[in-house]
Design a protein around this motif. Structure first.
Motif, short mmCIF file in Angstrom:
data_model
loop_
_atom_site.label_atom_id
_atom_site.label_comp_id
_atom_site.label_asym_id
_atom_site.label_seq_id
_atom_site.Cartn_x
_atom_site.Cartn_y
_atom_site.Cartn_z
N UNK A 84 -45.02 47.09 51.94
CA UNK A 84 -43.60 46.74 52.06
C UNK A 84 -43.36 45.27 51.71
N UNK A 85 -44.33 44.41 51.98
CA UNK A 85 -44.18 42.99 51.65
C UNK A 85 -44.30 42.76 50.14
N UNK A 86 -45.01 43.63 49.44
CA UNK A 86 -45.14 43.51 47.98
C UNK A 86 -43.95 44.09 47.23
N UNK A 87 -43.11 44.82 47.91
CA UNK A 87 -41.94 45.43 47.26
C UNK A 87 -41.06 44.33 46.67
N UNK A 88 -40.74 44.40 45.37
CA UNK A 88 -39.90 43.36 44.76
C UNK A 88 -38.53 43.23 45.41
N UNK A 89 -38.07 44.26 46.08
CA UNK A 89 -36.78 44.20 46.77
C UNK A 89 -36.83 43.41 48.06
N UNK A 90 -38.03 43.09 48.53
CA UNK A 90 -38.19 42.36 49.78
C UNK A 90 -38.20 40.87 49.48
N UNK A 91 -37.03 40.26 49.54
CA UNK A 91 -36.92 38.84 49.21
C UNK A 91 -37.38 37.93 50.33
N UNK A 92 -37.61 38.46 51.51
CA UNK A 92 -38.02 37.64 52.65
C UNK A 92 -39.53 37.49 52.74
N UNK A 93 -40.26 38.03 51.78
CA UNK A 93 -41.70 38.01 51.84
C UNK A 93 -42.29 37.47 50.55
N UNK A 94 -43.56 37.11 50.60
CA UNK A 94 -44.25 36.61 49.42
C UNK A 94 -45.51 37.43 49.17
N UNK A 95 -46.01 37.39 47.96
CA UNK A 95 -47.27 38.08 47.69
C UNK A 95 -48.41 37.54 48.55
N UNK A 96 -48.33 36.27 48.91
CA UNK A 96 -49.37 35.68 49.77
C UNK A 96 -49.37 36.36 51.14
N UNK A 97 -48.17 36.66 51.68
CA UNK A 97 -48.07 37.37 52.96
C UNK A 97 -48.76 38.74 52.87
#
Length: 174
Positions: A84-97
């Motif tokens: 869910x954190x990798x989903x491009x629609x998730x603007x509150x997260x980063x690939x690092x997370x």
């Protein structure tokens, strides 16, 4: 029937009943804690994610991991949080997370999504590198034009302009 024989039969019957009781106890293993909650929780997390409420889905899965840290499903929760954190629609997260969560999943020894987790970890690393490259613009060497060279170019262009104006005036007089 003699009292000794009666007592022996009674002991055999009691031992048989006791053996049956212990055998049944071994057959009916209790459901591990958290397993009954996992499927409805995953459905709810998927619905929240599909609705764009990634923070809610993440919190549901994180809470489950906190309540049942030793369960197999707690490892799976790490995997799904990373997805869910990798989903491009998730603007509150980063690939690092997502990478941190995937590292935790891979370190847990879980095997259900191991191949996918390795692939997603490489994707997270590549996305993080790309985001870092975009955020840090490349260095551009600034060429400082010498004032003398600039002044000479300006003067040359002024001279050309003056010649062109003189030629236009000459043409107009004819």
């Amino acid at each position: 029937m003699t009292p000794g024989l009666r007592r022996a039969m009674w002991c055999v019957a009691v031992a048989g009943l006791a053996a049956c009781g212990t055998t049944q106890a071994h057959l009916a293993e209790p459901i591990p804690a958290g397993r009954t909650e996992w499927t409805p929780l995953m459905l709810q997390a998927a619905q929240e994610s599909a609705a764009g409420r990634y923070a809610v889905a993440d919190q549901l899965l994180a809470d489950f991991s906190t309540r049942y840290p030793a369960s197999v499903e707690a490892s799976d929760a790490l995997y799904w949080r990373a997805v869910y954190k990798l989903d491009p629609g998730n603007s509150a997260s980063t690939p690092r997370d997502a990478g941190v969560l995937l590292d935790g999943y891979l370190a847990s020894g879980a095997t259900a999504h191991r191949t996918e987790a390795h692939t997603l970890r490489r994707v997270a690393t590549a996305l993080d590198a790309r985001a870092t490259a975009v955020a840090t613009p490349p260095k551009v060497d600034v060429v400082k034009v010498d004032d003398k060279v600039r002044d000479e170019e300006i003067q040359r262009l002024k001279d050309e302009l003056a010649k062109a104006n003189a030629e236009l005036d000459r043409i107009k007089r004819r």
